[in-house]
Write an enzyme that holds these catalytic residues in place. Structure first.
Site, PDB file in Angstrom:
ATOM      1  N   HIS A   1       0.817  -1.229   0.000  1.00 18.26           N
ATOM      2  CA  HIS A   1       0.000   0.000   0.000  1.00 18.26           C
ATOM      3  C   HIS A   1       0.849   1.276   0.000  1.00 18.26           C
ATOM      4  CE1 HIS A   1      -3.743  -2.113   0.408  1.00 18.26           C
ATOM      5  NE2 HIS A   1      -3.455  -2.613   1.597  1.00 18.26           N
TER       6      HIS A   1
ATOM      7  N   ASP B   1      -5.075 -12.591   3.320  1.00 17.75           N
ATOM      8  CA  ASP B   1      -6.316 -12.074   3.899  1.00 17.75           C
ATOM      9  C   ASP B   1      -7.535 -12.302   3.012  1.00 17.75           C
ATOM     10  OD1 ASP B   1      -5.102 -10.299   2.177  1.00 17.75           O
ATOM     11  OD2 ASP B   1      -5.052  -8.619   3.581  1.00 17.75           O
TER      12      ASP B   1
HETATM   13 ZN   LIG Z   1      -4.418  -7.005   2.601  1.00 14.62          ZN
END
Ligand SMILES: [Zn+2]
Length: 311
Positions: free
Chosen positions: A125, A246
């Site tokens: 990110h 995830d």
């Molecule tokens: Zn993630």
């Protein structure tokens, strides 16, 4: 020759506030999972510290200095609502980047066929000038630039199967036509980016959203119908993986329904592709995964498949 595991004990010193999902216990769970007898054959090495010059492959000096200055002497500091740093964060982050770079060196030199970097904080990110989503620096994008600029490769592919869009990697490689970035991710979900219409400056970005509630059948079809053909057409000399776990059905931060066996299958397919395309050269690094049991089992499944290819 076996899979090389780059471990980052400094990642245990990067602490986040109580109750934060990106917690020290994640790396402890991974270390425990990879510490069992099934993994005795792994070649374990310590992730080295990256140099500032490595970070500069993807981030401007001002961003690097800003992160460095934000590291507290005691306690913690918040860079945004999600992204925190502690006194140990600088070394943890630099060893994460350094581990990815050393993994690329090891794989390209032929010292090992593939490598996994067990680290935190994650990286996908982190944009050029903005830390976000638990990430400080773009670990996998820096590894790609290192392979291209310093090893002289012409084509590096990155597959990001974390459930969140790899907006940082996309940002860092948007103009890099020697890199193909393919991200599968749940949509809608944080960080809200990753529309299929975002294709990079030269069509070098492939965004593949998945609907909430979708599971193994959908990702397997996507891999067969889209991801593998795009990889085959690009013919990379090195395959990098942003391995987030995830998308697992037990994960608390998202709503996909992948199982541990799905992670085995995806890894098997990607490694088989790498065998065909680039001598099996794969570097994978840990991104997300927030249910500790699912994370441990899925990392074990992922690394087991990587080890299978080296035998
Ligand atoms: Zn993630």
């Amino acid at each position: 020759m076996t899979t090389r595991l780059f471990a980052n004990p400094a990642g245990l010193e990067h602490t986040t506030p109580l109750g934060h999902p990106e917690q020290v216990a994640r790396l402890e769970a991974v270390e425990t999972a990879l510490g069992g007898p099934d993994f005795a054959a792994l070649h374990r090495v310590a992730a080295p510290m990256a140099e500032v010059a490595d970070l500069l492959l993807c981030h401007p000096r001002a961003h690097i200095d800003r992160i460095h200055r934000a590291i507290p002497i005691i306690g913690g500091a918040a860079l945004d609502a999600d992204t925190h740093v502690s006194p140990g964060s600088w070394e943890a982050a630099l060893r994460g980047v350094g581990g990815c770079i050393a993994a690329v060196d090891a794989v390209l030199s032929g010292a090992t066929r593939n490598a996994f970097v067990a680290t935190r904080p994650p990286g996908h990110h982190a944009e050029a000038e903005r830390p976000m989503g638990f990430c400080l620096f773009g670990n996998i994008a820096i590894a790609a630039k290192h392979a291209l600029d310093r090893h002289g490769l012409d084509r590096v592919a990155i597959v990001d199967f974390d459930v969140h869009h790899g907006n940082g990697t996309q940002d860092l490689l948007w103009n890099e036509d020697r890199a193909l970035f393919i991200s599968s991710h749940q949509m809608p979900l944080y960080p809200g980016t990753g529309a299929p219409t975002d294709r990079g400056a030269t069509g070098n970005v492939v965004n593949l959203p998945l609907a909430p509630g979708s599971g193994g059948a959908e990702i397997r079809q996507l891999l067969r119908d889209t991801i593998l053909p795009r990889l085959e057409a690009f013919a990379p000399e090195l395959l990098l993986i942003s391995a987030g776990f995830d998308a697992h059905e037990d994960d608390p931060l998202a709503n996909l329904m992948w199982t541990t066996e799905d992670f085995s299958w995806i890894t098997r397919e990607l490694c088989a592709f790498a065998d065909r395309a680039c001598g099996g050269r794969v570097v994978s690094t840990l991104e997300g995964g927030y249910d500790l049991n699912a994370l441990a089992a899925s990392v074990a499944a992922h690394v087991t498949e990587m080890m299978e290819r080296t035998g």
